[in-house]
Design a protein around this motif. Structure first.
Motif, short mmCIF file in Angstrom:
data_model
loop_
_atom_site.label_atom_id
_atom_site.label_comp_id
_atom_site.label_asym_id
_atom_site.label_seq_id
_atom_site.Cartn_x
_atom_site.Cartn_y
_atom_site.Cartn_z
N GLN A 47 46.43 38.62 41.29
CA GLN A 47 46.48 38.44 42.20
C GLN A 47 45.37 40.46 42.15
N GLU A 48 46.48 40.66 41.26
CA GLU A 48 46.30 42.17 41.04
C GLU A 48 44.60 42.20 40.99
N LEU A 49 43.90 41.59 39.63
CA LEU A 49 42.80 41.66 39.78
C LEU A 49 41.95 41.70 39.95
N LEU A 50 42.22 40.07 40.65
CA LEU A 50 41.02 40.48 41.84
C LEU A 50 41.59 40.65 43.15
N LYS A 51 41.92 41.29 43.10
CA LYS A 51 41.69 42.61 44.07
C LYS A 51 41.07 43.74 43.66
N LYS A 52 41.03 44.02 42.17
CA LYS A 52 40.51 45.48 41.67
C LYS A 52 39.28 44.82 42.09
N PHE A 53 38.09 42.86 41.28
CA PHE A 53 37.69 43.28 41.30
C PHE A 53 36.68 42.77 43.00
N GLU A 54 37.56 42.68 43.32
CA GLU A 54 36.78 42.36 44.95
C GLU A 54 36.48 44.02 45.38
N THR A 55 37.10 44.78 44.80
CA THR A 55 37.14 45.70 44.93
C THR A 55 35.23 46.55 44.84
N GLU A 56 35.96 46.44 43.62
CA GLU A 56 34.89 46.87 43.01
C GLU A 56 33.78 46.03 43.07
N HIS A 57 33.40 44.80 43.06
CA HIS A 57 31.90 44.32 43.27
C HIS A 57 31.64 44.43 44.57
N GLU A 58 32.46 44.60 45.66
CA GLU A 58 32.16 44.93 47.67
C GLU A 58 31.65 45.97 47.62
N ALA A 59 32.19 47.66 46.26
CA ALA A 59 31.23 48.73 46.21
C ALA A 59 29.57 48.67 45.65
N ALA A 60 30.19 47.68 44.57
CA ALA A 60 28.24 47.95 43.95
C ALA A 60 27.65 47.11 44.61
N HIS A 61 28.07 46.13 45.64
CA HIS A 61 26.74 45.11 46.11
C HIS A 61 27.15 45.29 47.76
N LYS A 62 26.69 46.27 48.00
CA LYS A 62 26.88 46.52 49.75
C LYS A 62 26.25 45.67 50.45
N GLY A 63 27.15 45.45 51.57
CA GLY A 63 26.35 44.15 52.47
C GLY A 63 27.01 42.89 51.93
N VAL A 64 27.75 42.26 51.10
CA VAL A 64 28.85 41.48 50.31
C VAL A 64 30.15 41.57 50.58
N ASP A 65 30.81 40.68 51.92
CA ASP A 65 32.49 40.29 52.18
C ASP A 65 32.61 39.14 51.08
N LEU A 66 34.01 39.17 50.25
CA LEU A 66 34.52 38.40 49.36
C LEU A 66 35.25 37.55 49.95
N ASP A 67 35.50 36.17 50.06
CA ASP A 67 36.57 35.46 50.50
C ASP A 67 37.19 34.53 49.46
N ILE A 68 37.38 35.24 48.59
CA ILE A 68 38.60 34.57 47.44
C ILE A 68 39.86 33.34 47.91
N GLN A 69 39.56 32.16 48.10
CA GLN A 69 40.55 31.05 47.76
C GLN A 69 41.04 30.40 46.65
N ILE A 70 42.93 30.85 46.87
CA ILE A 70 42.84 30.78 46.23
C ILE A 70 43.42 28.62 45.49
N GLN A 71 43.00 27.73 44.86
CA GLN A 71 43.05 26.26 44.91
C GLN A 71 43.76 25.33 43.42
N ALA A 72 44.81 24.72 44.18
CA ALA A 72 45.27 23.93 43.33
C ALA A 72 44.98 22.93 43.14
N TRP A 73 44.81 22.40 41.15
CA TRP A 73 44.70 21.58 40.04
C TRP A 73 45.07 20.23 40.79
N ASP A 74 46.09 20.38 41.78
CA ASP A 74 46.36 19.08 42.33
C ASP A 74 45.05 18.79 43.34
#
Length: 419
Positions: A47-74
């Protein structure tokens, strides 16, 4: 950004759309943020790396809002299939590399062939890129590769007087028996860890399915495959893993983090998940290749990984592609590899993890790696969970020969459906 694991029932309750997000038709035209729904599999990234990526990606791509949903393999096969058939699919989905063929056959996955050069496709790992390429078209973009190793608790090994990891299956059974005492589990191995079973079957010279005369045939009823299941049963008995669940139920990294399980079979990246639960275990985890039948050759392992796909129904194709490009790009690939001990998607990044114990063990096993049967219908076999059901049946006392015959017939029917 939201992080959550969605159950199948919840997805179906949302009308099989799978995203839980309101449609955003016209968002780009109105200047409103483009909300991208992204499905990432549980265990792929911290989750720490995902949060870091989200912050950086949204900062570099104005107007983009990420909703990352964690999925179980089952049950993921049913959820992805339902999402691709909907009009409100996620914008980007992580899928197992062996599943791309089935999903692309539905017509619901965007063809990204024209983007190969932009994504540095000439540098992709062949074994990861090829499953994503169907009939000359690239639907799946390689994300990471990995194979399983044995992760062990160094303290428990020392307490049992075990000075070095086993080199053969027989040695493995012996030391696991020694470790399975005093309230400790010699190994935490659930009854449905079927990728581990596949390796044992391959070691015996068997297979999950074989092709004969242009048709596929389930092969779990062969003497070799049954020998692999017999070894699995002996190993699984040296711990308290549930016989009717897979490694995600409960998450095996949480069990290992409690300090009473001496070993688990997992990709090295599981160490990062363990440390999320108990950071004091950082220097107490060791890694060794899954042992083979003889000391001169490691156990056979499934070499897999994940691809990224963009559903045709995504309402933000351009933004989704830019997200895939970032996730598959050099910067994030290095961060993902060093955090999760995964093999990067590019051959030129192979040196990123030099000196890492977990990756070194994984590399030894990778030299004896195999893949699941190369047919688009194999994902359907996984989705039915028939191999998991077979394993549970045998481990709970059912007749091994009868159950092997039953599951082989089921696999045969599924692999030849539509042919």
């Amino acid at each position: 950004m939201k992080y959550r694991i969605l159950a199948l029932a919840a997805v179906l309750a949302l009308g099989a759309c799978g995203t839980g997000a309101e449609p955003e038709t016209g968002a780009a035209a109105s200047g409103a943020p483009a909300k991208l729904t992204v499905w990432i599999m549980d265990g792929s990234v911290t989750q720490e790396l995902l949060k870091k990526f989200e912050t950086e990606h949204e900062a570099a791509h104005k107007g983009v809002d990420l909703d990352i949903q964690i999925q179980a393999w089952d049950g993921i096969g049913e959820r992805v299939t339902a999402a691709l058939a909907s009009t409100d699919a996620p914008d980007v989905i992580e899928v197992g590399n062996t599943q791309v063929a089935q999903y692309s056959a539905s017509g619901g996955v965007t063809d990204l062939t024209a983007k190969i050069a932009d994504l540095k496709g000439e540098d992709w790992l062949p074994g990861l890129a090829q499953p994503g390429n169907i009939d000359g078209k690239q639907y799946g973009i390689p994300w990471y590769a990995a194979n399983r190793v044995v992760v062990y608790n160094k303290d428990l090994f020392a307490e049992a007087g075990i000075k070095e990891p086993p080199k053969t299956r027989d040695e493995w059974l012996d030391i696991t028996t020694k470790l399975n005492k005093g309230g400790n589990q010699g190994i935490y191995l659930t009854g449905q860890t079927w990728y581990a079973l596949a390796g044992f079957i391959w070691d015996e010279g068997g297979d999950l399915a074989v092709q004969e005369g242009g048709r596929w045939k389930g092969a779990l009823d062969t003497p070799q495959a049954r020998a692999g299941m017999d070894f699995y049963q002996r190993l699984q008995a040296l711990g308290k893993g549930p016989k009717d669940a897979d490694e995600a139920n409960p998450p095996q990294h949480e069990v290992f983090a409690q300090g009473k399980a001496a070993q688990i079979i997992a990709v090295p990246g599981v160490a990062a998940r363990v440390l999320e639960v108990d950071g004091t275990l950082k220097d107490k985890m060791g890694f060794f290749p899954i042992p083979g039948k003889t000391a001169d050759k490691p156990g056979t392992v499934f070499t897999g990984g994940s691809d990224l796909i963009i559903p045709v129904a995504s309402q933000h194709q351009d933004e989704a592609y830019e997200l895939v490009k970032a996730l598959a790009g050099e910067k994030f690939q290095k961060e993902l590899a060093t955090t999760m001990s995964f093999v990067p998607n590019r051959t030129s990044l192979a040196g990123v993890l030099s000196g890492d114990e977990g990756t070194a063990a994984m590399a030894v096993g990778a030299a004896n790696g195999r893949a699941t049967p190369n047919t688009p219908n194999w994902a359907a076999v996984e989705a039915t969970s028939v191999i998991k059901q077979y394993m549970t049946a045998v481990l709970t006392g059912a007749d091994p020969a009868a159950e092997a015959k039953k599951v082989s017939e089921s696999i045969t029917t599924t692999l030849n459906s539509g042919s």
